[in-house]
Design a protein around this motif. Sequence first.
Motif, PDB file in Angstrom:
ATOM      1  N   GLY A 140       0.824  -1.203   0.000  1.00 45.73           N
ATOM      2  CA  GLY A 140       0.000   0.000   0.000  1.00 45.73           C
ATOM      3  C   GLY A 140       0.862   1.260   0.000  1.00 45.73           C
ATOM      4  N   PHE A 141       0.191   2.400   0.063  1.00 40.57           N
ATOM      5  CA  PHE A 141       0.869   3.705  -0.019  1.00 40.57           C
ATOM      6  C   PHE A 141       1.954   3.851   1.056  1.00 40.57           C
ATOM      7  CE2 PHE A 141       0.026   8.231   1.660  1.00 40.57           C
ATOM      8  CZ  PHE A 141       1.141   8.757   1.019  1.00 40.57           C
ATOM      9  N   ILE A 142       1.574   3.758   2.318  1.00 41.44           N
ATOM     10  CA  ILE A 142       2.554   3.983   3.391  1.00 41.44           C
ATOM     11  C   ILE A 142       3.456   2.754   3.541  1.00 41.44           C
ATOM     12  CG2 ILE A 142       2.852   4.482   5.848  1.00 41.44           C
ATOM     13  CD1 ILE A 142       0.077   5.897   5.748  1.00 41.44           C
ATOM     14  N   ASP A 145       0.498  -8.841   1.833  1.00 41.80           N
ATOM     15  CA  ASP A 145      -0.580  -8.038   1.261  1.00 41.80           C
ATOM     16  C   ASP A 145      -1.497  -8.968   0.482  1.00 41.80           C
ATOM     17  OD1 ASP A 145      -0.482  -4.645   0.654  1.00 41.80           O
ATOM     18  OD2 ASP A 145      -2.062  -5.872  -0.202  1.00 41.80           O
ATOM     19  N   ARG A 182       1.297  -5.736  -5.348  1.00 39.53           N
ATOM     20  CA  ARG A 182       1.620  -4.762  -6.394  1.00 39.53           C
ATOM     21  C   ARG A 182       3.121  -4.475  -6.308  1.00 39.53           C
ATOM     22  NH1 ARG A 182      -2.907  -3.415  -3.874  1.00 39.53           N
ATOM     23  NH2 ARG A 182      -1.768  -2.000  -2.534  1.00 39.53           N
ATOM     24  N   ASP A 206      -4.106 -12.858   3.101  1.00 41.11           N
ATOM     25  CA  ASP A 206      -5.282 -12.092   3.502  1.00 41.11           C
ATOM     26  C   ASP A 206      -5.373 -12.152   5.031  1.00 41.11           C
ATOM     27  OD1 ASP A 206      -7.884 -11.223   4.099  1.00 41.11           O
ATOM     28  OD2 ASP A 206      -8.615 -11.872   2.129  1.00 41.11           O
ATOM     29  N   VAL A 207      -5.407 -10.996   5.666  1.00 44.83           N
ATOM     30  CA  VAL A 207      -5.367 -10.997   7.145  1.00 44.83           C
ATOM     31  C   VAL A 207      -6.631 -11.612   7.763  1.00 44.83           C
ATOM     32  CG1 VAL A 207      -3.776  -9.040   7.354  1.00 44.83           C
ATOM     33  CG2 VAL A 207      -6.259  -8.609   7.336  1.00 44.83           C
ATOM     34  N   MET A 236      -0.201  -2.492   8.955  1.00 40.42           N
ATOM     35  CA  MET A 236      -0.750  -1.393   8.152  1.00 40.42           C
ATOM     36  C   MET A 236      -1.912  -1.819   7.271  1.00 40.42           C
ATOM     37  SD  MET A 236       2.451   0.876   7.001  1.00 40.42           S
ATOM     38  CE  MET A 236       3.473   1.619   8.259  1.00 40.42           C
ATOM     39  N   TYR A 259     -14.988   3.405  10.284  1.00 42.66           N
ATOM     40  CA  TYR A 259     -13.528   3.378  10.127  1.00 42.66           C
ATOM     41  C   TYR A 259     -12.857   3.691  11.472  1.00 42.66           C
ATOM     42  CZ  TYR A 259      -8.845   4.762   8.530  1.00 42.66           C
ATOM     43  OH  TYR A 259      -7.488   4.891   8.360  1.00 42.66           O
ATOM     44  N   LYS A 269     -10.440   1.287  13.734  1.00 43.76           N
ATOM     45  CA  LYS A 269      -9.044   1.650  14.051  1.00 43.76           C
ATOM     46  C   LYS A 269      -8.847   1.664  15.569  1.00 43.76           C
ATOM     47  CE  LYS A 269      -6.332   2.108  11.518  1.00 43.76           C
ATOM     48  NZ  LYS A 269      -5.586   1.073  10.736  1.00 43.76           N
ATOM     49  N   VAL A 308      -2.059  11.901   5.641  1.00 41.78           N
ATOM     50  CA  VAL A 308      -0.766  11.581   5.034  1.00 41.78           C
ATOM     51  C   VAL A 308      -0.845  11.840   3.525  1.00 41.78           C
ATOM     52  CG1 VAL A 308       1.038   9.828   4.891  1.00 41.78           C
ATOM     53  CG2 VAL A 308      -0.640   9.715   6.741  1.00 41.78           C
TER      54      VAL A 308
END
Length: 307
Positions: free
Chosen positions: A15-17, A37, A41, A60-61, A80, A146, A150, A176
């Motif tokens: 992912g991004f971060i 992940d 990617r 897959d978590v 993450m 969400y 979290k 971010v």
Amino acid sequence: MKIEGQSFVVTGGCGFIGANLVKDLVNRGAGEVRVLDKELREASLGDAQASGRVKLYKVDVTRPQELLGPMKGAQGLFHMAVLPLGPSNTDLRMALDINVVGGFNVYDAAVQGGIQKVVYSSASSVYGDTDAVVDESHPLNTVNMYGATKLTGELLLRAFATHKGLGYVILRYMNVYGPGQTGGLINAVINRLRQNQPPLVFGLGNQSFDYVHVSDIVQANIAAMASEVSGEAFNVGGDEEFSVLQIIGILQKLMGTDMKPEFRPAPSGDVGRRVGSSQKARRMLGYQPSVPFSEGLRQLVGTGARA
Ligand SMILES: NC(=O)c1ccc[n+]([C@@H]2O[C@H](COP(=O)([O-])OP(=O)(O)OC[C@H]3O[C@@H](n4cnc5c(N)ncnc54)[C@H](O)[C@@H]3O)[C@@H](O)[C@H]2O)c1
């Protein structure tokens, strides 16, 4: 815990971060970086794989049995993987499965694999909508799914610390931005301006946020893992506040356009202000945001112009 020579797991590592963190861990000499992940990617990891120290696991978590192997023998875990804000607030059950049950599965596998410390990516959403500049003592007033997931991820981690002795640090990120991001306001505005279309503003545009560059988020993760600190939660922001209209103004200047924004109704549940204090992270982790917002935007737009 030192970083050099150690093995780390990064869930959501494509992912991004996560991808930005994986590259940094490799540059800092981590012995092995295990990227977990559900969508591998590989392009997001850039040159990191050429080091030979990155291992990819399509995992897959929500499936606990897939997590055990990759956790075994690693020292530290950065959790993450997430169903992000938008989809979490529309598919509540999927948010529960991935962010809550998935989080439980990750911590449980970490304990079984002998991992000593977890750095958990939480979010300023746990504070809910507030005009105050939030520090970590602010009430946790989230009212959306969400934020609820979290926050539950934080509580579960505390429980694993109590019952299983797992070390942890919780990082609550502000907004971010930076290279590798695909969604978000900044990308949306840049894309519209590049296509010669007016930027869209939902609401009055006076909503304001604390933006933090992804390289500073990476720095905070490394500091949290490397330090002796455990059992604490920290805000991680840029300590600068900008409204939506100010951001559009900066981007227009950088991109040499002055197209008037188009205003649309604000979505329900829109946040008016979300700004944090990162003083605790500065004090206890030595965190120091290093990319001023205007400079980060300039790099992103890729021009020599000054904001
Ligand atoms: N980007 C922000 O502004 C921001 C702000 C606050 C907190 N955070 C937190 O930081 C973390 C990383 O955010 P990001 O912006 O990089 O998100 P992202 O959506 O770019 O990355 C999340 C990754 O998780 C993976 N994933 C999703 N479901 C999965 C599953 N079931 N199993 C395994 N992997 C799965 C996705 O494929 C993706 O690669 C998240 O925990 C998020 O809540 C981000």
